[in-house]
Motif scaffolding. Structure first.
Motif, PDB file in Angstrom:
ATOM      1  N   ALA A  53       0.857  -0.925   0.196  1.00 57.84           N
ATOM      2  CA  ALA A  53      -0.067  -0.041   0.100  1.00 57.84           C
ATOM      3  C   ALA A  53       0.810   1.206   0.061  1.00 57.84           C
ATOM      4  O   ALA A  53       0.324   2.329  -0.380  1.00 57.84           O
ATOM      5  N   GLU A  54       1.932   1.129   0.503  1.00 52.88           N
ATOM      6  CA  GLU A  54       2.948   2.498   0.642  1.00 52.88           C
ATOM      7  C   GLU A  54       3.704   2.787  -0.915  1.00 52.88           C
ATOM      8  O   GLU A  54       4.455   3.621  -0.716  1.00 52.88           O
ATOM      9  N   LEU A  61       2.080  -2.502  -8.743  1.00 54.10           N
ATOM     10  CA  LEU A  61       3.024  -3.127  -8.201  1.00 54.10           C
ATOM     11  C   LEU A  61       2.072  -4.234  -7.703  1.00 54.10           C
ATOM     12  O   LEU A  61       2.723  -5.606  -8.078  1.00 54.10           O
ATOM     13  N   ALA A  62       0.926  -4.506  -7.251  1.00 52.84           N
ATOM     14  CA  ALA A  62       0.292  -5.825  -6.992  1.00 52.84           C
ATOM     15  C   ALA A  62       0.038  -6.525  -8.221  1.00 52.84           C
ATOM     16  O   ALA A  62       0.054  -7.759  -8.118  1.00 52.84           O
ATOM     17  N   GLU A  63      -0.145  -6.117  -9.273  1.00 54.04           N
ATOM     18  CA  GLU A  63      -0.426  -6.604 -10.559  1.00 54.04           C
ATOM     19  C   GLU A  63       0.549  -7.403 -10.933  1.00 54.04           C
ATOM     20  O   GLU A  63       0.808  -8.430 -11.397  1.00 54.04           O
ATOM     21  N   GLN A  64       2.045  -6.692 -10.846  1.00 52.21           N
ATOM     22  CA  GLN A  64       3.286  -7.349 -11.229  1.00 52.21           C
ATOM     23  C   GLN A  64       3.554  -8.401 -10.333  1.00 52.21           C
ATOM     24  O   GLN A  64       4.049  -9.418 -10.788  1.00 52.21           O
ATOM     25  N   ALA A  99      11.485  -2.615  -4.558  1.00 52.06           N
ATOM     26  CA  ALA A  99      12.382  -1.528  -4.264  1.00 52.06           C
ATOM     27  C   ALA A  99      12.349  -0.264  -5.295  1.00 52.06           C
ATOM     28  O   ALA A  99      12.397   0.950  -4.917  1.00 52.06           O
ATOM     29  N   ALA A 100      12.006  -0.541  -6.491  1.00 54.71           N
ATOM     30  CA  ALA A 100      12.029   0.849  -7.502  1.00 54.71           C
ATOM     31  C   ALA A 100      10.614   1.271  -7.242  1.00 54.71           C
ATOM     32  O   ALA A 100      10.215   2.337  -7.691  1.00 54.71           O
ATOM     33  N   CYS A 101       9.568   0.598  -6.714  1.00 55.91           N
ATOM     34  CA  CYS A 101       8.325   1.165  -6.485  1.00 55.91           C
ATOM     35  C   CYS A 101       7.937   1.876  -5.055  1.00 55.91           C
ATOM     36  O   CYS A 101       7.042   2.415  -4.915  1.00 55.91           O
ATOM     37  N   ARG A 102       8.887   1.985  -4.295  1.00 58.16           N
ATOM     38  CA  ARG A 102       8.696   2.791  -2.941  1.00 58.16           C
ATOM     39  C   ARG A 102       8.691   4.027  -3.203  1.00 58.16           C
ATOM     40  O   ARG A 102       9.046   4.994  -4.039  1.00 58.16           O
ATOM     41  N   GLY A 103       7.541   4.670  -2.610  1.00 59.05           N
ATOM     42  CA  GLY A 103       7.500   6.096  -2.404  1.00 59.05           C
ATOM     43  C   GLY A 103       8.136   6.881  -1.453  1.00 59.05           C
ATOM     44  O   GLY A 103       8.794   6.543  -0.960  1.00 59.05           O
TER      45      GLY A 103
END
Length: 103
Positions: A53-54, A61-64, A99-103
């Motif tokens: 969620a963050e 990301l969930a789809e990946q 890691a690539a999708c961290r906000g």
């Protein structure tokens, strides 16, 4: 999640995902089966989305991650001797994506 998959893949009675298997057998001809499978996959997608969620884009990301889970599951089903490798490869790919999708 991927540690759990590795344990599941190593079980003596592992035969892959029952939902994917049912869809492969009946999904093209049974709307009821297709609906059940779609609901299951949506619940799994929602669960994964909650875990990330963050992230900048938790839906993407969930789809990946779902693609990684499904891919590792099918790989483990087709090649039981490589099941642990499939789970670990998916876990490593998930770590990179997360890691690539961290906000």
């Amino acid at each position: 999640m991927f540690e759990w998959l590795e344990r599941w893949f190593g079980e003596d009675d592992f035969r892959g995902c029952g939902f994917v298997n049912a869809h492969a057998e009946l999904g093209a001809t049974s709307e009821a089966v297709r609906d059940v499978v779609e609901r299951h996959k949506q619940r799994l997608r929602d669960y994964l989305r909650g875990l990330v969620a963050e992230a900048d884009d938790p839906g993407l990301l969930a789809e990946q991650l779902l693609v990684l889970v499904d891919g590792a599951t099918v790989t483990a089903m087709v090649n039981p001797r490589g099941a642990a490798t499939a789970a670990r490869a998916a876990a490593q790919a998930a770590a990179c994506l997360t890691a690539a999708c961290r906000g």
